[in-house]
Design an enzyme around this catalytic site. Structure first.
Site, PDB file in Angstrom:
ATOM      1  CB  ALA A  23      -0.904   0.000   1.235  1.00  0.00           C
ATOM      2  CB  CYS A 105      -3.153  -5.329   5.811  1.00  0.00           C
ATOM      3  SG  CYS A 105      -2.670  -3.630   6.213  1.00  0.00           S
ATOM      4  CE  LYS A 144       1.843 -11.053   1.260  1.00  0.00           C
ATOM      5  NZ  LYS A 144       2.097 -10.111   2.338  1.00  0.00           N
ATOM      6  CG  ASP A 207      13.215 -11.882   7.413  1.00  0.00           C
ATOM      7  OD1 ASP A 207      12.867 -10.683   7.410  1.00  0.00           O
ATOM      8  OD2 ASP A 207      13.342 -12.543   8.448  1.00  0.00           O
TER       9      ASP A 207
END
Length: 333
Positions: A23, A105, A144, A207
């Site tokens: 975003a 999110c 997700k 990562d």
């Protein structure tokens, strides 16, 4: 040798490095820049299902997809199955290759109303949302997720399994909980556990900072692809580096200073083309700061970037940056 891609429903993904939805930064210009360097797939910035109910102009703009960055997904967020289904149908007007549902999110303004990673607290609702969206659109639907809401409720395996049963064609797993946000090292064992629990493709996230970490994630977790987010900021050539390493174990060096500045300028020019120079230059300031990271005098140049208002300003800054890197040290003058 060629990198074996993955298949998400009927969609062929020719590669294993996917650009994560981000975003505020993952706009059309950034997605196309990353695709140019080999991102196998791109995902839009997240789109509010509620805002789509009211045909919000800014929300509709987030869904604009160019042919230069495909396959491409539109990501939607919300917490009501029927509203999410309606949003997915509206997203079809922009011809996405698939629809992605945001259940990861961590931002309070998203989780507060029960969307994003807050959905991890209600696995059954996750399944209901996926089922509603799958029934609403003819394209594949992906999800997700995060490891869980917090350390006491690491339930990625349960949520991924429920989403698979509801019809999800793939799942991306960010291997941190919502309470961890982005800071501690990602726990890749969670990605591995999800991969072992479901039959649909699993995309690992967290990562991946370069070619070798991408290879390690694939090897350690068995996941089908990796998702690159913050590591691509100011560094879109990371996809080229990952692809070369996965394909041939070849190390591709970063671009030269002049190439780096050229890529940055081309990226900002794309932003101006899609948004107009006035608005784009304000949004480009943070991107320019990322491109300048690690250069001599970077902190001062980033400060200057905060005042950019035109492409002419950017050209002047680039000249100053290049001159500063080429300076002869005082001791040698």
């Amino acid at each position: 040798m060629g990198i074996k891609g993955i298949k998400i429903g009927t969609v062929e993904i020719k590669g294993k490095a996917i650009l994560a939805p981000m975003a505020g930064v993952g706009d059309r210009a950034f997605r196309e820049t990353c695709a140019r360097f080999g991102a196998a797939c791109t995902v839009s910035e997240m789109v509010s299902s509620k805002a789509l109910e009211f045909d919000d102009k800014k929300t509709l703009e987030l869904m604009e997809l160019g042919e230069e960055a495909r396959p491409a997904a539109i990501q939607i967020f919300g917490s009501e199955p029927d509203v999410m289904a309606l949003a997915a149908r509206k997203a079809l007007e922009f011809s996405p290759d698939f629809i992605d549902i945001n259940m990861g999110c961590p931002a309070p303004k998203i989780t507060g109303p029960g969307a994003g990673s807050a959905l991890m607290k209600t696995p059954q609702l996750c399944g209901e949302i996926v089922a509603a969206v799958v029934a609403a659109v003819p394209v594949p639907v992906t999800v997700k997720i995060r490891a869980g809401w917090d350390e006491k409720s690491v339930n990625a395996v349960e949520v991924a399994s429920i989403c698979e049963q509801a019809g999800a064609a793939a799942v991306a797993v960010h291997a941190r909980t919502r309470s961890q946000m982005y800071e501690p090292p990602a726990d890749w064992s969670i990605i591995k556990a999800v991969k072992e629990a479901v039959k649909i493709p699993v995309i690992g996230n967290g990562d991946v900072t370069g070619a070798q970490s991408a290879a390690r994630m694939l090897e350690q977790t068995g996941c089908d692809a990796v998702m690159v987010g913050r590591a691509a900021l100011g560094n879109p050539w990371i996809f080229q580096q990952i692809n070369a390493y996965l394909d041939e174990r070849r190390i591709v060096p970063p671009p030269s200073l002049s190439e780096r500045m050229q890529i940055m300028v081309q990226h900002v020019e794309l932003m101006c083309r899609y948004k107009g120079e006035y608005r784009a230059m304000k949004e480009a300031r943070k991107h320019v700061g990322w491109y300048l990271k690690g250069l001599r005098g970077a902190s001062e140049f980033r400060r200057c970037a905060g005042f950019l208002e035109s492409l002419a300003d950017l050209d002047a800054l680039v000249k100053d940056v290049i001159a500063a890197q080429e300076e002869t040290p005082l001791s040698e003058k």
